[in-house]
Design a protein around this motif. Structure first.
Motif, PDB file in Angstrom:
ATOM      1  N   ILE A  95       9.628  17.393 -11.278  1.00  0.00           N
ATOM      2  CA  ILE A  95       8.857  16.676 -10.260  1.00  0.00           C
ATOM      3  C   ILE A  95       8.610  17.592  -9.061  1.00  0.00           C
ATOM      4  N   ALA A  96       9.618  18.396  -8.732  1.00  0.00           N
ATOM      5  CA  ALA A  96       9.452  19.301  -7.595  1.00  0.00           C
ATOM      6  C   ALA A  96       8.295  20.267  -7.844  1.00  0.00           C
ATOM      7  N   ASN A  97       8.260  20.853  -9.019  1.00  0.00           N
ATOM      8  CA  ASN A  97       7.194  21.792  -9.365  1.00  0.00           C
ATOM      9  C   ASN A  97       5.831  21.093  -9.384  1.00  0.00           C
ATOM     10  N   PHE A  98       5.826  19.901  -9.954  1.00  0.00           N
ATOM     11  CA  PHE A  98       4.603  19.113 -10.051  1.00  0.00           C
ATOM     12  C   PHE A  98       4.048  18.800  -8.656  1.00  0.00           C
ATOM     13  N   MET A  99       4.937  18.344  -7.781  1.00  0.00           N
ATOM     14  CA  MET A  99       4.513  17.976  -6.434  1.00  0.00           C
ATOM     15  C   MET A  99       4.093  19.189  -5.619  1.00  0.00           C
ATOM     16  N   ARG A 100       4.825  20.283  -5.819  1.00  0.00           N
ATOM     17  CA  ARG A 100       4.489  21.476  -5.055  1.00  0.00           C
ATOM     18  C   ARG A 100       3.102  21.982  -5.453  1.00  0.00           C
ATOM     19  N   THR A 101       2.845  21.927  -6.759  1.00  0.00           N
ATOM     20  CA  THR A 101       1.519  22.328  -7.231  1.00  0.00           C
ATOM     21  C   THR A 101       0.447  21.426  -6.623  1.00  0.00           C
ATOM     22  N   ALA A 102       0.699  20.123  -6.688  1.00  0.00           N
ATOM     23  CA  ALA A 102      -0.291  19.164  -6.194  1.00  0.00           C
ATOM     24  C   ALA A 102      -0.538  19.351  -4.691  1.00  0.00           C
ATOM     25  N   ILE A 103       0.541  19.472  -3.934  1.00  0.00           N
ATOM     26  CA  ILE A 103       0.396  19.594  -2.479  1.00  0.00           C
ATOM     27  C   ILE A 103      -0.334  20.884  -2.117  1.00  0.00           C
ATOM     28  N   ASN A 104       0.021  21.948  -2.797  1.00  0.00           N
ATOM     29  CA  ASN A 104      -0.629  23.218  -2.458  1.00  0.00           C
ATOM     30  C   ASN A 104      -2.089  23.272  -2.905  1.00  0.00           C
ATOM     31  N   GLU A 105      -2.414  22.576  -3.981  1.00  0.00           N
ATOM     32  CA  GLU A 105      -3.827  22.466  -4.370  1.00  0.00           C
ATOM     33  C   GLU A 105      -4.614  21.738  -3.281  1.00  0.00           C
ATOM     34  N   LYS A 106      -3.995  20.682  -2.780  1.00  0.00           N
ATOM     35  CA  LYS A 106      -4.660  19.898  -1.742  1.00  0.00           C
ATOM     36  C   LYS A 106      -4.816  20.735  -0.468  1.00  0.00           C
ATOM     37  N   ARG A 107      -3.760  21.457  -0.134  1.00  0.00           N
ATOM     38  CA  ARG A 107      -3.807  22.278   1.074  1.00  0.00           C
ATOM     39  C   ARG A 107      -4.863  23.381   0.947  1.00  0.00           C
TER      40      ARG A 107
ATOM     41  N   LEU B 432      -3.441  14.675 -18.723  1.00  0.00           N
ATOM     42  CA  LEU B 432      -4.414  15.436 -17.933  1.00  0.00           C
ATOM     43  C   LEU B 432      -4.910  14.631 -16.739  1.00  0.00           C
ATOM     44  N   PHE B 433      -5.210  13.353 -16.982  1.00  0.00           N
ATOM     45  CA  PHE B 433      -5.730  12.530 -15.896  1.00  0.00           C
ATOM     46  C   PHE B 433      -4.677  12.335 -14.805  1.00  0.00           C
ATOM     47  N   TYR B 434      -3.454  12.216 -15.240  1.00  0.00           N
ATOM     48  CA  TYR B 434      -2.351  12.067 -14.273  1.00  0.00           C
ATOM     49  C   TYR B 434      -2.324  13.272 -13.323  1.00  0.00           C
ATOM     50  N   CYS B 435      -2.470  14.463 -13.897  1.00  0.00           N
ATOM     51  CA  CYS B 435      -2.474  15.682 -13.070  1.00  0.00           C
ATOM     52  C   CYS B 435      -3.713  15.739 -12.181  1.00  0.00           C
ATOM     53  N   LEU B 436      -4.865  15.460 -12.770  1.00  0.00           N
ATOM     54  CA  LEU B 436      -6.114  15.486 -11.993  1.00  0.00           C
ATOM     55  C   LEU B 436      -5.989  14.546 -10.801  1.00  0.00           C
ATOM     56  N   GLN B 437      -5.425  13.355 -11.046  1.00  0.00           N
ATOM     57  CA  GLN B 437      -5.326  12.365  -9.993  1.00  0.00           C
ATOM     58  C   GLN B 437      -4.400  12.830  -8.874  1.00  0.00           C
ATOM     59  N   ARG B 438      -3.562  13.801  -9.155  1.00  0.00           N
ATOM     60  CA  ARG B 438      -2.712  14.323  -8.081  1.00  0.00           C
ATOM     61  C   ARG B 438      -3.361  15.543  -7.417  1.00  0.00           C
ATOM     62  N   GLY B 439      -4.603  15.824  -7.815  1.00  0.00           N
ATOM     63  CA  GLY B 439      -5.325  16.914  -7.147  1.00  0.00           C
ATOM     64  C   GLY B 439      -5.214  18.253  -7.854  1.00  0.00           C
ATOM     65  N   ILE B 440      -4.642  18.246  -9.060  1.00  0.00           N
ATOM     66  CA  ILE B 440      -4.499  19.496  -9.806  1.00  0.00           C
ATOM     67  C   ILE B 440      -5.676  19.588 -10.774  1.00  0.00           C
ATOM     68  N   ASP B 441      -6.409  20.697 -10.748  1.00  0.00           N
ATOM     69  CA  ASP B 441      -7.601  20.752 -11.599  1.00  0.00           C
ATOM     70  C   ASP B 441      -7.221  20.961 -13.065  1.00  0.00           C
ATOM     71  N   MET B 442      -8.229  20.912 -13.920  1.00  0.00           N
ATOM     72  CA  MET B 442      -8.003  20.942 -15.365  1.00  0.00           C
ATOM     73  C   MET B 442      -7.198  22.173 -15.796  1.00  0.00           C
ATOM     74  N   GLU B 443      -7.622  23.311 -15.271  1.00  0.00           N
ATOM     75  CA  GLU B 443      -6.959  24.563 -15.626  1.00  0.00           C
ATOM     76  C   GLU B 443      -5.477  24.533 -15.210  1.00  0.00           C
ATOM     77  N   GLY B 444      -5.259  24.068 -13.985  1.00  0.00           N
ATOM     78  CA  GLY B 444      -3.897  23.974 -13.473  1.00  0.00           C
ATOM     79  C   GLY B 444      -3.073  22.974 -14.272  1.00  0.00           C
ATOM     80  N   ALA B 445      -3.726  21.894 -14.681  1.00  0.00           N
ATOM     81  CA  ALA B 445      -3.029  20.846 -15.425  1.00  0.00           C
ATOM     82  C   ALA B 445      -2.570  21.378 -16.778  1.00  0.00           C
ATOM     83  N   ILE B 446      -3.466  22.068 -17.464  1.00  0.00           N
ATOM     84  CA  ILE B 446      -3.104  22.627 -18.773  1.00  0.00           C
ATOM     85  C   ILE B 446      -1.982  23.642 -18.598  1.00  0.00           C
ATOM     86  N   GLY B 447      -2.113  24.462 -17.565  1.00  0.00           N
ATOM     87  CA  GLY B 447      -1.070  25.443 -17.286  1.00  0.00           C
ATOM     88  C   GLY B 447       0.291  24.793 -17.082  1.00  0.00           C
TER      89      GLY B 447
END
Lengths: 253, 482
Positions: A95-107, B432-447
């Protein structure tokens, strides 16, 4: 903040949402209630950008922008958060990695520098406290082996981390025992601010004992057929969905 | 555009780095074709001792009696071995004065991998100053290793300086008769690496740093020999996360590892040879024979590999568990995308008592690729209480790729326990949609999803390698889901 105008949505040619209107402003909490199959989750998914559905007609604007011009990840970075009814497992991804990725993408999208490891950890500790998650949840893989309650708490935790402007919580209360429900509700209440908005999608009035909505809408057969304040939810609880069905039938006749 | 790319390819593959492992031979080129004269030419050019030439010739004569194997789950047009050049001039001098002249796409990949600027230059074939850092780093390393008595040099250098060790060990794990490509390699190998860890020495460094540098320079027929004496330890890293483009289509390497009593060898590979274009044209064929032997009691060897490149990979790093209580491990992530084909796995041959082996294989296929796991677990008659656990997982991206598992199990005694688990899964739309919805793009999600899936293997890699390998997995799978 969010304007849905005359929205019509279908899946595989079968209409689900049939001309829906909704307006959500900053600082407001809306509850959308309705029986199974009325289109609640579809509405949430369409706003979040799921491609499974066909939008046949209507408009959705968010912060004055046409939402259909933005892919799902852009909507998320612009501050739309969907708390999933059935959060999926992502094995091996903490979850930490997931959130960090998400937050930094947003930033990155907002033109900000990524959070350093230390800043991120601090933020995580802060938010864990805020939403009353004391376990080592953050080290576990996303939703893997989580109980129903843990999954929902995890959604609220992610919401706290991402600080959305518009949070849509899709049946976050379903399947929760009363203690978990309180934790979830407390989290939502603490995150409530003047400049953000929350849409609660729920089956039951129970959740609204803990989160007091400004508006309650009843969604039935793809349309919002009645809107009101908290009293409406009480009335619905008392009289049941049959009451709505009858009212609609009468109205139609 | 195609022409430009071809040029770049040529120039990239023609790059030279002269401060890593490097054979000090002034070169010309042998004419195409393969005869005994070619082999004598190679051996003479390298000023090899007589036993080496004899070995090469024996291998060549044997190779001529063999037929190219066709049992692997891969398909490719026939190779004309007489068309290949078995000995070529040193790579051309750098063609560029600075990075601005290099293919931006290649640079972008380097950037994503986080490769330091100096190394980018080197890999892309840009002239670098003689004062480049790694020169001094290199000599510091050499000094440290020498203090511990560790020998780490090119195969050619070892042939000159330590012929006895080579004579004793070369071909002892992979004999020149082993298979078609091993025979070919034994006859014509160009160069490679040699490592010797003396008794009781724990090698103070990961034997690695040279390799990224050196990898851009590897020959077509490499040979590696690692010897760990009693009670020693070494972690050896080979390969390169940066895409290595090479005009040599066929790569047939041999790696041999000998671990004596109580010794431990960790061998990690990241392989990212040029897989060819989207149609698979021009990609490298990587037909490799890797084998280790746990010769003495309590020895341990582990293979960890991340395979993302090559048009075709044909590779089964194997272990012979000869000593009692020896341990063999194989951890593998093999990624195929577009039209890549991989047939890879391992062989665990249990001969000693109480020998243990673990196999964890994670195949990931995208595009229209084919990914096969092929493994043999064999326990001999005397391998009492041998144990093996195998786990072979396949992850499919999209619906046009294939994953196959070919496990062979051969149990020779009653007290052995062999376990095999296999799973096949797909990345789901919901994930994939779960990741996209958190702002992570497709490439990042697959990674993210793929790295999570491969975590058990990636965690076995040395730290710095692991970080690069993670990025590499994401990059390799770009565009794998429509």
């Amino acid at each position: 903040m969010l304007r849905v105008k005359n929205l019509t949505v279908s899946i595989h040619g079968k209409p689900i949402i049939k001309g829906l209107n909704l307006e959500v402003n900053e600082g407001e909490v809306h509850a959308i209630m309705g029986p199974n199959g009325s289109g609640k989750s579809t509405l949430a998914s369409v706003i979040a950008g799921h491609k499974m559905f066909d939008v046949d007609k209507g408009e959705i604007s968010y912060m004055g922008k046409n939402i259909f011009d933005m892919p799902a990840e852009t909507r998320a970075r612009e501050g739309i958060f969907l708390g999933f009814q059935y959060p999926v497992e992502i094995p091996g991804v903490s979850i930490a990695n997931f959130m960090r990725t998400a937050i930094n993408e947003k930033r990155k999208y907002l033109g900000l520098d990524p959070l350093t490891g230390a800043e991120f950890l601090k933020l995580m500790e802060e938010k864990k406290k805020m939403v009353e998650i004391h376990s080592k949840l953050a080290n576990r893989s996303v939703n893997e082996g989580f109980s129903g309650g843990e999954k929902k708490k995890n959604e609220i935790f992610q919401m706290a981390m991402l600080e959305p402007r518009l949070a849509i919580l899709d049946e976050t209360d379903s399947g929760l025992d009363i203690d978990a429900l309180k934790v979830v509700a407390n989290g939502v209440n603490k995150l409530r601010r003047k400049d953000n908005a929350t849409v609660l999608i729920t089956h039951y009035q129970r959740l609204l004992d803990y989160i007091v909505p400004d508006f309650v809408h009843i969604l039935y057969d793809g349309r919002i057929i009645k809107s009101g304040n908290k009293e409406l939810a009480m009335e619905l609880e008392e009289k049941g969905y049959d009451w709505i069905r009858k009212e609609t039938a009468t109205g139609a006749a | 555009m195609a022409d430009k790319n071809d040029n770049i390819l040529e120039e990239v593959s023609g790059s030279e780095y002269k401060y890593g492992f490097y054979t000090d031979i002034e070169m010309d080129q042998a004419p195409p074709g393969l005869t005994e004269d070619t082999i004598r030419f190679i051996s003479a050019k390298k000023n090899e001792p007589g036993f080496m030439l004899a070995f090469r010739l024996k291998a060549f004569r044997h190779w001529k009696t063999l037929k190219e194997p066709d049992w692997a789950h891969v398909a490719y047009p026939p190779i004309n071995y007489q068309d290949l050049i078995y000995y070529s001039a040193p790579r051309k001098r750098p063609k560029y004065d600075n990075l601005d002249e290099v293919d931006p796409e290649l640079l972008e990949t380097f950037e994503k991998l986080g490769i330091p600027l100096d190394e980018q230059k080197m890999l892309a074939g840009v002239a670098v100053d003689a004062v480049m850092d790694s020169v001094s780093v290199g000599s510091t390393f050499k000094k440290t290793l020498a203090e511990h008595g560790v020998i780490f040099c090119s195969f050619s250098e070892a042939l000159q300086k330590h012929p006895d060790l080579i004579k004793k060990y070369m071909g002892s794990v992979v004999p020149y008769t082993d298979n078609y490509f091993a025979s070919l390699n034994s006859a014509v190998f160009s160069d490679g690496s040699f490592a010797y860890i003396p008794r009781g020495v724990r090698c103070p460094l990961e034997l690695s740093t040279y390799f990224r540098i050196n990898a851009a320079n590897t020959g077509q027929f490499e040979r590696t020999l690692i010897i760990a004496e009693e009670g020693s330890y070494v972690s050896y890293m080979e390969g390169c996360t940066a895409p290595i483009r090479d005009e040599n289509q066929l790569h047939a390497a041999i790696v041999e590892i000998i671990a004596h009593k109580d010794a431990e060898v960790k061998y990690s590979t990241v392989q990212n040879w040029w897989p060819g274009d989207k149609e698979g044209k021009g990609g490298v064929y990587n037909f490799v024979t890797k084998r280790g032997i746990c010769e003495g009691d309590n020895a341990k060897i582990s293979w960890t590999q991340v395979e993302t490149g090559s048009a075709i990979t044909w590779k089964y790093p194997s272990l012979i568990l000869k000593g009692n209580n020896t341990i063999g491990e194989f951890y593998s992530v093999a990624v195929t995308n577009n039209k890549q084909q991989a047939d890879t796995g391992t062989k665990m041959i249990h001969l000693g008592k109480n020998t243990r082996s673990t196999i964890i294989s994670k195949g990931i296929s995208g595009g229209q690729s084919n990914n096969s796991y092929r493994g043999l677990v064999k326990t001999g008659r005397k391998a009492e209480n041998a144990r093996n656990f195998s786990q072979c997982d396949s992850l499919l991206l999209g619906d046009q790729c294939g994953a196959h598992t070919f496990p062979y199990i051969d149990v020779g005694n009653r007290s052995s326990i062999v376990e095999h688990e296999a799973t096949t899964s797909k990345i789901s739309e919901d994930q994939l949609f779960y990741c996209l919805q958190r702002g992570i793009d497709m490439e990042g999600a697959i990674g993210l999803i793929v790295n999570g899936y491969a975590k058990d293997v990636l965690s076995k890699l040395p730290m710095e390698f692991a970080v690069e390998a993670q990025k590499l997995l994401s990059i390799s799978l770009e565009g794998s889901i429509g």
